[in-house]
Design a protein around this motif. Structure first.
Motif, PDB file in Angstrom:
ATOM      1  N   ALA B 180       0.844  -1.202   0.000  1.00 22.36           N
ATOM      2  CA  ALA B 180       0.000   0.000   0.000  1.00 22.36           C
ATOM      3  C   ALA B 180       0.882   1.256   0.000  1.00 22.36           C
ATOM      4  CB  ALA B 180      -0.932  -0.013   1.210  1.00 22.36           C
ATOM      5  N   GLU B 182       0.707   4.272  -1.317  1.00 23.77           N
ATOM      6  CA  GLU B 182       0.166   5.612  -1.063  1.00 23.77           C
ATOM      7  C   GLU B 182      -0.224   5.788   0.402  1.00 23.77           C
ATOM      8  OE1 GLU B 182      -2.213   7.650  -4.100  1.00 23.77           O
ATOM      9  OE2 GLU B 182      -3.709   7.940  -2.529  1.00 23.77           O
ATOM     10  N   VAL B 183      -0.923   4.799   0.947  1.00 26.02           N
ATOM     11  CA  VAL B 183      -1.315   4.864   2.363  1.00 26.02           C
ATOM     12  C   VAL B 183      -0.066   4.945   3.244  1.00 26.02           C
ATOM     13  CG1 VAL B 183      -2.346   3.525   4.230  1.00 26.02           C
ATOM     14  CG2 VAL B 183      -3.523   3.716   2.043  1.00 26.02           C
ATOM     15  N   SER B 184       0.965   4.182   2.888  1.00 25.82           N
ATOM     16  CA  SER B 184       2.197   4.204   3.679  1.00 25.82           C
ATOM     17  C   SER B 184       2.803   5.595   3.707  1.00 25.82           C
ATOM     18  CB  SER B 184       3.214   3.218   3.103  1.00 25.82           C
ATOM     19  OG  SER B 184       2.677   1.922   3.093  1.00 25.82           O
ATOM     20  N   ARG B 185       2.814   6.260   2.559  1.00 24.00           N
ATOM     21  CA  ARG B 185       3.379   7.607   2.515  1.00 24.00           C
ATOM     22  C   ARG B 185       2.563   8.555   3.382  1.00 24.00           C
ATOM     23  NH1 ARG B 185       3.555   9.399  -3.355  1.00 24.00           N
ATOM     24  NH2 ARG B 185       4.880  11.065  -2.580  1.00 24.00           N
ATOM     25  N   LEU B 186       1.238   8.386   3.378  1.00 26.47           N
ATOM     26  CA  LEU B 186       0.379   9.230   4.219  1.00 26.47           C
ATOM     27  C   LEU B 186       0.655   8.994   5.703  1.00 26.47           C
ATOM     28  CD1 LEU B 186      -3.061   9.057   2.363  1.00 26.47           C
ATOM     29  CD2 LEU B 186      -1.516  11.013   2.530  1.00 26.47           C
ATOM     30  N   LEU B 187       1.253   7.848   6.029  1.00 29.60           N
ATOM     31  CA  LEU B 187       1.579   7.564   7.430  1.00 29.60           C
ATOM     32  C   LEU B 187       3.046   7.884   7.720  1.00 29.60           C
ATOM     33  CD1 LEU B 187      -0.381   4.222   7.813  1.00 29.60           C
ATOM     34  CD2 LEU B 187      -1.054   6.476   8.627  1.00 29.60           C
TER      35      LEU B 187
END
Lengths: 235, 299
Positions: B180, B182-187
């Motif tokens: 994931a 994109e989600v990882s970057r958001l975290l």
């Protein structure tokens, strides 16, 4: 406080946002509402640098966000719960939360206890894969994963999508409480304008990528023209 | 007991286990890259061979064996990182055929360069321990101190990798970045670094495997050293499930043991036939591989 000034975003020839400006005050909920394709999600993605603006500035308490990477913006304390929730289905609930806490301002154990208090259902199922959760539980997990880092700003993209009204009301209550207790700044993108206006202090109405209105939520809610032309609400 | 340990089947099992852990290690390194970047690295064996050459060529300068191993592994780690940054990075998001063509080409290129620089004829690699099989009350057990060292080394590396991925925060980020991004970057996860790190680690694991193969099987270190182990490991990874590190390891060991029994009871010509037969059967029954947990996705 988040201040957006003259923000424009294009996808090729399509202008998703044009010259958007507004402020989201600290410790309050700012609703961003508008019809499909108004540019709501694009606005949040621009704040998190998932899309690059063609013009404009985004400022978080004096720090310029445009030009920073998504990772660094997250580490500055901007939590983003994306549309479709984005829980990692292959991970357990606890692993999802651990990932959220890694770059936050709180130890994992303290943060975990906080989140389990807010969302008890997650504690019962902490060892299960997130893929086994229902829609509402996924939303809770996505919220908890963003909150466990103790962000100063929370960007919420359609949190009520696919949720029962009762669950939505419960979530909104939690968000309001966090604004007051933690001085959290929330930008809430919602298709469901009425529920967003009820929970927010301030509202920005987007229409085809432009700001059609920017006012206190109760003023927007009572404006017949806005309701009729931009929010598609019946009398 | 001694007669049992020296029996034909137990001998086959030990020899097969010895080969199998190396296959498992190569399969594991393939799975690591697949999970990190969804690229099938056909050059994995060649990269490992090249790293082993870099380390072992120091033998000519009277550098000790263990230092050569250390240099080979460091070369492997570095080679993985550079390959990802320079070559692989351009392939993300491209049609699936692109990385396949590029990595097969890279395999041919590396073998050609190795032949040109170090020659085709193989370089002898010293054995750190005795290769004479143990004797127990006059009976020969089909394993030597060198074999035991290689089995233990391969297993320790494999277990370290699995522990890293499963139980550490770094492993959590490596896995998250892969499934994931994109989600990882958001975290706050530095996804780009994680992908590079995935290649670095995988290529390092491959180098360990190549060092083991070079100091054990066949004519020492040759440019085509890893072709056969890679081919079997590739099949093992597909059978075990490309998403599953344990699956790759277990399938690798199983294939090594199977290979030895086939060589002993039938004929070495049947090895690939049977391995490919097993692959076809598994792909028909469980296309995701034997050990991949299928995750139900919302549609």
């Amino acid at each position: 406080m988040i201040r957006v000034t003259g923000l424009s975003v294009s996808y090729g020839a399509v202008h998703a946002l044009r010259d958007v400006s507004f402020e989201a005050a600290t410790g309050s909920v700012t609703a961003v509402i508008g019809a499909n394709g108004a540019g709501k999600t694009t606005l949040l993605r621009a704040i998190s640098a998932l899309v690059r603006p063609t013009a404009g500035e985004i400022d978080l308490d004096g720090t310029r966000l445009v030009g920073k990477s998504t990772e660094n913006i997250a580490r500055l304390g901007v939590g983003h719960v994306p549309e479709g929730r984005g829980v990692i289905e292959e991970f357990t609930i606890e692993e999802n939360l651990r990932l959220g806490a890694l770059h936050g301002n709180e130890s994992f154990s303290v943060g975990l206890a906080d989140q389990f208090e807010l969302f008890p259902v997650l504690e019962e199922r902490r060892k299960q894969h997130a893929g086994t959760l229902s829609g509402g539980e996924r939303q809770m997990l996505a919220m908890a994963r963003a909150l466990i880092a103790r962000p100063s700003v929370l960007l919420l993209d359609e949190p009520s999508l696919g949720l029962a009204p009762l669950v939505t009301a419960e979530l909104m209550k939690t968000i309001k409480e966090l604004c007051e207790t933690r001085k959290l700044t929330v930008i809430l993108v919602e298709q469901n304008a009425m529920s967003a206006l009820r929970v927010s202090e301030h509202a920005v109405v987007l229409h085809l990528g432009r700001v059609a209105a920017d006012d206190r939520s109760e003023v927007v809610a009572n404006d017949e023209n806005l309701r009729h032309y931009y929010l598609g609400m019946a009398e | 007991m001694d007669a049992f340990l020296a029996s034909r089947n137990v001998s086959d099992l030990l020899v097969g286990l010895h080969f199998g852990v190396v296959i498992g290690l190569v399969a594991l390194s393939l799975v690591m890259i697949w999970r990190a970047t969804h690229i099938l690295n056909f050059a994995q064996g060649a990269m490992a061979m090249f790293s082993a050459y870099v380390g072992m060529s120091l033998l000519s300068y009277n550098v000790g064996y263990w230092w050569c191993v250390v240099v080979a592994v460091i070369a492997g780690l570095a080679f993985g990182g550079v390959t990802e940054r320079v070559l692989v990075r351009r392939l993300y998001g491209k049609p699936e055929i692109n990385p396949i063509v590029v990595m097969v080409g890279f395999l041919a290129l590396l073998e050609a360069i190795a032949s040109a620089v170090w020659g085709m004829s193989g370089r002898a690699v010293p054995l750190p321990f005795s290769f004479v099989d143990w004797q127990l009350n006059g009976q020969t057990i089909a394993i030597s101190p060198n074999g035991l060292y290689q089995i233990v080394a391969a297993l320790v590396v494999a277990i370290l990798v699995v522990v890293l991925f499963r139980y550490t925060n770094l492993g959590l980020q490596l896995r998250a970045a892969a499934v994931a991004p994109e989600v990882s970057r958001l975290l706050g996860v530095r996804v780009s670094r994680m992908l590079t790190l995935g290649w670095i680690l995988s290529s390092g694991v491959g180098a360990v495997a190549a060092v083991i193969v070079a100091s054990n099987f066949g004519p020492g270190l040759t440019p085509t050293l890893m072709d056969a182990p890679f081919a079997i490991a590739f099949i093992a990874a597909a059978v075990g499930g490309l998403e599953s590190p344990w699956g790759a390891l277990v399938a690798g060991v199983a294939f090594g043991i199977m290979q030895q029994f086939v060589i002993d009871y039938l004929n070495s010509d049947y090895v690939f036939l049977i391995a490919l037969g097993a692959l076809v059967v598994v792909l028909m029954i469980r296309p995701q591989g034997l050990f991949t947990k299928s995750v139900s996705r919302r549609v």
